[in-house]
Design a protein around this motif. Structure first.
Motif, short mmCIF file in Angstrom:
data_model
loop_
_atom_site.label_atom_id
_atom_site.label_comp_id
_atom_site.label_asym_id
_atom_site.label_seq_id
_atom_site.Cartn_x
_atom_site.Cartn_y
_atom_site.Cartn_z
N ARG A 134 55.68 39.35 38.24
CA ARG A 134 55.06 38.97 39.45
C ARG A 134 53.53 38.53 39.03
O ARG A 134 52.76 37.76 39.85
N CYS A 135 52.82 38.99 38.06
CA CYS A 135 51.77 38.55 37.53
C CYS A 135 51.49 37.05 37.01
O CYS A 135 50.53 36.41 36.80
N LEU A 136 52.66 36.72 36.79
CA LEU A 136 52.81 35.26 35.77
C LEU A 136 52.65 33.92 36.84
O LEU A 136 52.77 32.85 36.26
N SER A 137 52.83 33.93 38.10
CA SER A 137 52.77 32.89 38.86
C SER A 137 51.93 33.30 40.22
O SER A 137 51.89 34.40 40.52
N GLY A 138 51.85 32.22 40.97
CA GLY A 138 51.14 32.25 42.14
C GLY A 138 49.65 32.45 42.07
O GLY A 138 49.13 32.81 41.03
N GLU A 139 48.94 32.51 43.36
CA GLU A 139 47.78 33.04 43.31
C GLU A 139 47.69 34.64 43.25
O GLU A 139 48.16 34.96 44.23
N ILE A 140 46.63 35.09 42.97
CA ILE A 140 46.46 36.50 42.69
C ILE A 140 45.18 36.65 43.52
O ILE A 140 44.09 36.76 43.06
N PRO A 141 45.04 37.24 45.06
CA PRO A 141 43.93 37.41 45.73
C PRO A 141 43.46 38.59 45.62
O PRO A 141 43.97 39.79 44.92
N LEU A 142 41.98 38.51 45.97
CA LEU A 142 41.46 39.74 45.91
C LEU A 142 41.80 40.64 46.98
O LEU A 142 42.08 40.16 48.17
N LYS A 143 42.13 41.88 46.97
CA LYS A 143 42.65 42.92 48.01
C LYS A 143 41.55 43.92 48.16
O LYS A 143 40.82 44.51 47.25
N GLN A 144 41.55 44.31 49.60
CA GLN A 144 40.57 45.43 49.84
C GLN A 144 41.13 46.95 49.41
O GLN A 144 42.20 47.05 50.22
N VAL A 145 40.45 47.21 48.47
CA VAL A 145 41.12 48.68 48.15
C VAL A 145 40.39 49.92 48.46
O VAL A 145 40.83 51.06 48.00
N GLY A 146 39.13 49.58 48.89
CA GLY A 146 38.50 50.86 49.56
C GLY A 146 37.01 50.07 50.26
O GLY A 146 36.90 48.86 50.30
N LEU A 147 36.21 51.04 50.49
CA LEU A 147 34.87 50.75 51.26
C LEU A 147 34.17 49.74 50.26
O LEU A 147 33.91 50.40 49.24
N GLU A 148 33.75 48.62 50.73
CA GLU A 148 33.24 47.57 49.58
C GLU A 148 33.81 47.38 48.33
O GLU A 148 33.19 47.20 47.47
N HIS A 149 35.21 47.83 48.26
CA HIS A 149 35.76 47.57 46.97
C HIS A 149 36.88 46.68 46.99
O HIS A 149 37.94 47.05 47.96
N VAL A 150 36.86 45.59 46.34
CA VAL A 150 38.18 44.48 46.23
C VAL A 150 38.60 44.34 44.67
O VAL A 150 37.55 44.61 43.85
N ALA A 151 39.66 44.04 44.66
CA ALA A 151 40.35 43.81 43.07
C ALA A 151 41.54 42.74 43.31
O ALA A 151 42.27 42.94 44.15
N ALA A 152 41.53 42.00 42.48
CA ALA A 152 42.68 40.87 42.29
C ALA A 152 43.79 41.28 41.40
O ALA A 152 43.66 40.87 40.22
N CYS A 153 44.17 41.97 41.73
CA CYS A 153 45.60 42.58 40.94
C CYS A 153 46.88 42.96 41.96
O CYS A 153 46.69 43.63 43.06
#
Length: 329
Positions: free
Chosen positions: A302-321
């Protein structure tokens, strides 16, 4: 949330070459709050410096900003620097926003004295008289730790050491008391001792006047010392952003984790230094899916296609995974 000073929204900067287009900055968004230090970290070629030069509108042909907004909050006014005419931009560049460049030897003009170059922003933006310019120039050089400042005004860049030239660049950058200071790898060419002095100087100047700072580096150790928040860039995109302590204690993106493992101090004595395998992707080619997928030891289909958006993973913490737990933003 504190008041933003600078907001960058979906910034896209491209270099159109004869054979292809390089997507140097591809949808970058971040903010810098008043009085804070935002660090941008990543490998060479990831788009850090191009992002900073885009904020200053210093992108030369064949490069150009093709999308997004760069919003400067100036009192009650919000100014989009992307749309600002050149005549009005000159009143902001070096005055409201200043930049310390990576290599002072190539940024300082070799045929003019230090005093002549330091006087220019004081005359243009602060409208000081000749006597006032000299007094302020001496004060600025003294403030950044240059001995015998009055004598140094007559020196030329080649007569100063690398550390002294960098201090002159800092004096020029803070001469007009800017609201935002952009430091583009200001310690890269310096030895460890001088690097520590420059970092301490920048931090002190920033704290004294509550100047916001955008600090760009490839060195995670430097980021840990100076930044309040960190944006991690990879292949022209921000893949993670968090307060500094949280980023180092709980990194959510495999690239950030790999960067931390590659720090020499984090490896037990006697063990080989960990490296990130492979090479960064070619920014002249379209990237499908996660740009780090080819080098990631946790890669999934699922990492190999489509857009990987930033996700809210904590207070003031985002990651695109895809593995990050949280809502997409």
């Amino acid at each position: 949330m504190t008041t933003p000073l600078l907001e960058v929204k979906n910034l896209k900067t491209q270099f159109k070459l004869s054979q292809n287009t390089v997507y140097a900055v591809n949808g970058v968004s971040f903010r810098v709050d008043k009085g804070e230090v935002l660090g941008i970290v990543g490998e060479s070629g990831c788009g850090k410096s191009v992002s900073a030069l885009s904020v200053m509108r210093l992108i030369d042909e064949p490069g150009r900003i093709v999308g997004g907004e760069i919003l400067l909050h100036d009192g009650g006014e919000i100014i989009d620097l992307v749309k600002l005419p050149g005549s009005k931009l000159e009143k902001i560049r070096g005055n409201k926003i200043s930049m310390i460049f990576q290599d002072p030897m190539t940024c300082l003009n070799p045929v003019y004295s230090i005093g002549f170059q330091l006087a220019e922003p004081l005359r243009i933006h602060r409208h000081l008289s000749d006597d006032e310019v000299k007094k302020e120039s001496i004060r600025l050089l003294s403030r950044v730790g240059i001995p015998e400042p009055e004598r140094r005004l007559k020196d030329f860049p080649h007569q100063l050491s690398g550390g002294m030239r960098q201090r002159v660049m800092i004096a020029m950058a803070v001469a007009c008391r800017p609201n935002l200071l952009i430091a583009d790898e200001p310690t890269t060419a310096l030895d460890v001792t001088v690097q520590a002095q420059i970092l301490e100087l920048l931090k002190n100047l920033q704290m004294q006047h509550q100047t916001a700072m955008l600090f760009i580096t490839h060195d995670m150790g430097v980021i840990a010392r100076i930044a309040d928040r960190v944006a991690v860039m990879y292949a022209g995109r921000i893949v993670e952003m968090a307060p500094t302590k949280r980023l180092f204690s709980s990194p959510a993106h495999p690239y950030t984790q790999a960067l931390q493992r590659s720090i020499p101090a984090s490896n037990p004595k006697g063990y080989p230094l960990e490296v990130i395998p492979g090479n960064p992707p070619d920014l002249a080619e379209p990237i499908e899916g996660c740009p780090f997928a080819a080098r990631c030891n946790l890669v999934e289909q699922r990492c190999l296609s489509g857009e990987i958006p930033l996700k809210q993973v904590g207070l003031e913490h985002v990651a695109a995974c895809v593995r990050a737990q949280g809502e997409a933003i």
